[in-house]
Design a protein around this motif. Structure first.
Motif, PDB file in Angstrom:
ATOM      1  N   THR A  29       0.695  -1.257   0.516  1.00  0.00           N
ATOM      2  CA  THR A  29      -0.112   0.181  -0.022  1.00  0.00           C
ATOM      3  C   THR A  29       1.152   1.244   0.312  1.00  0.00           C
ATOM      4  OG1 THR A  29      -1.804  -1.138   1.370  1.00  0.00           O
ATOM      5  CG2 THR A  29      -1.900   1.043   1.553  1.00  0.00           C
ATOM      6  N   GLY A 106      -4.165  10.593  -6.349  1.00  0.00           N
ATOM      7  CA  GLY A 106      -4.231  10.230  -6.794  1.00  0.00           C
ATOM      8  C   GLY A 106      -5.323  11.276  -7.586  1.00  0.00           C
ATOM      9  N   TRP A 157     -12.488   8.527  -7.420  1.00  0.00           N
ATOM     10  CA  TRP A 157     -11.773   7.039  -7.078  1.00  0.00           C
ATOM     11  C   TRP A 157     -11.943   7.022  -5.825  1.00  0.00           C
ATOM     12  CZ3 TRP A 157      -7.153  10.072  -4.161  1.00  0.00           C
ATOM     13  CH2 TRP A 157      -6.411   8.890  -4.236  1.00  0.00           C
ATOM     14  N   ASP A 158     -12.840   7.727  -4.743  1.00  0.00           N
ATOM     15  CA  ASP A 158     -12.961   7.366  -3.536  1.00  0.00           C
ATOM     16  C   ASP A 158     -14.045   7.055  -3.065  1.00  0.00           C
ATOM     17  OD1 ASP A 158     -12.206   8.187  -0.662  1.00  0.00           O
ATOM     18  OD2 ASP A 158     -14.340   7.845  -0.672  1.00  0.00           O
ATOM     19  N   LEU A 161     -11.449   3.940  -3.410  1.00  0.00           N
ATOM     20  CA  LEU A 161     -10.128   3.766  -1.979  1.00  0.00           C
ATOM     21  C   LEU A 161     -10.916   3.635  -0.936  1.00  0.00           C
ATOM     22  CD1 LEU A 161      -7.042   4.585  -1.391  1.00  0.00           C
ATOM     23  CD2 LEU A 161      -8.828   7.046  -1.372  1.00  0.00           C
ATOM     24  N   THR A 230      -6.395   3.371 -13.041  1.00  0.00           N
ATOM     25  CA  THR A 230      -6.908   3.038 -11.814  1.00  0.00           C
ATOM     26  C   THR A 230      -8.797   2.459 -11.647  1.00  0.00           C
ATOM     27  OG1 THR A 230      -5.753   4.826 -10.897  1.00  0.00           O
ATOM     28  CG2 THR A 230      -7.760   4.763 -10.044  1.00  0.00           C
ATOM     29  N   SER A 234      -9.092  -0.909 -10.698  1.00  0.00           N
ATOM     30  CA  SER A 234      -9.800  -1.371  -9.672  1.00  0.00           C
ATOM     31  C   SER A 234     -11.098  -1.964  -9.757  1.00  0.00           C
ATOM     32  CB  SER A 234      -9.697   0.216  -9.402  1.00  0.00           C
ATOM     33  OG  SER A 234      -9.248   1.220  -9.378  1.00  0.00           O
TER      34      SER A 234
END
Length: 273
Positions: A29, A106, A157-158, A161, A230, A234
């Motif tokens: 990470t 990010g 994105w969050d 995340l 991403t 992801s």
């Protein structure tokens, strides 16, 4: 070429994430964050110069760190949450210092994509041209659109995340039953906080873009590749390898608000070069 090498290393290390566990995953990470911020800043230095890159870092990581310190102490603006202790390295006011680095890593590719979708290329922005004359050719409407798209992309994105890090125990929320369908463990206030903080960052970055010189290298291939990886990587990882189907769907949809128009824009340019 150096930003491209950093991006390749980032992808390889991210592939290792679902294959690791425990302390090894914590190290992966941290490595992912270090490589993501390195890729972002190397590209920014190469294309916009060190002053713009430093400004971006100070604005995004500085604002991010400040919001996290206030957030963990007061519950504003994200809601009440706490970071796990001694897992992600040194911390300031109980916020791991790797966290503000993640904000820069990010949000940089999202900022670049937002600019493209708003009709802003890096070569058209900046402070002064030859002889000191102002040469900024970006309209106010385009700036507002880019800022709004940054906010949308940040929240998107969050949606990847937060569920991933909460599932790994990197932080926990006090309220765990007031979130999106399938993501009840992350309260709605979190996304409102992201919108607020990203809006502030967007305003400051817009000012930065107006103050400093235009890009001397308009290449955006690296941040576009990182954005696409991403978004799509992801979604695949959450759905197939991490057992997080809800965040796979929400994150794909959230980042897709930028990703799908970007793909359409790329296809149109390919058909009509």
């Amino acid at each position: 070429m150096i930003p491209a090498f950093a991006a390749v290393a980032l992808v390889l290390v991210q592939i290792a994430y679902p294959l690791s566990a425990g302390v090894a995953r914590d190290r992966v990470t941290v490595a992912v964050v270090v490589l993501s911020v390195s890729t972002a800043l190397l590209h920014a230095v190469t294309t916009r110069g060190w002053r713009w890159a430093a400004g971006f870092f100070v604005i995004v990581s500085g604002t991010g760190l400040g919001s996290e310190i206030v957030g963990t102490a007061t519950g504003v603006p994200y809601g009440a949450y706490v970071y796990a202790a001694d897992r992600l390295g040194p911390a300031l006011a109980d916020v791991p210092l790797v966290v503000p680095l993640a904000w820069t890593g990010g949000l940089y590719p999202i900022w670049v994509v937002a600019g493209l979708l708003a009709g802003i290329d890096a070569a058209s922005t900046g402070g002064h041209g030859a002889g000191g004359a102002r040469t900024d050719r970006v309209t106010a409407r385009a700036r507002v659109k880019r800022a709004a798209l940054l906010v949308v992309g940040a929240v998107g994105w969050d949606l990847f995340l937060d569920p991933q890090m909460v599932a790994d125990g990197q932080w926990t929320w006090s309220v765990t039953d007031a979130g999106l369908p399938g993501l009840a463990q992350i309260p709605y206030t979190n996304y409102l906080g992201w919108m607020l903080v990203a809006s502030l960052m967007a305003a400051l970055l817009t000012a930065l873009d107006r103050l400093l010189p235009r890009a001397h290298d308009p290449s955006v291939a690296v941040p576009l590749a990182v954005f696409a990886w991403t978004w799509l990587g992801s979604a695949l990882a959450h759905a197939v390898f991490l057992g997080l189907p809800a965040s796979a769907a929400w994150g794909f949809a959230g980042m897709g608000l930028l990703g799908i128009p970007l793909a359409r824009q790329a296809a149109a340019r390919w058909r009509n070069p």
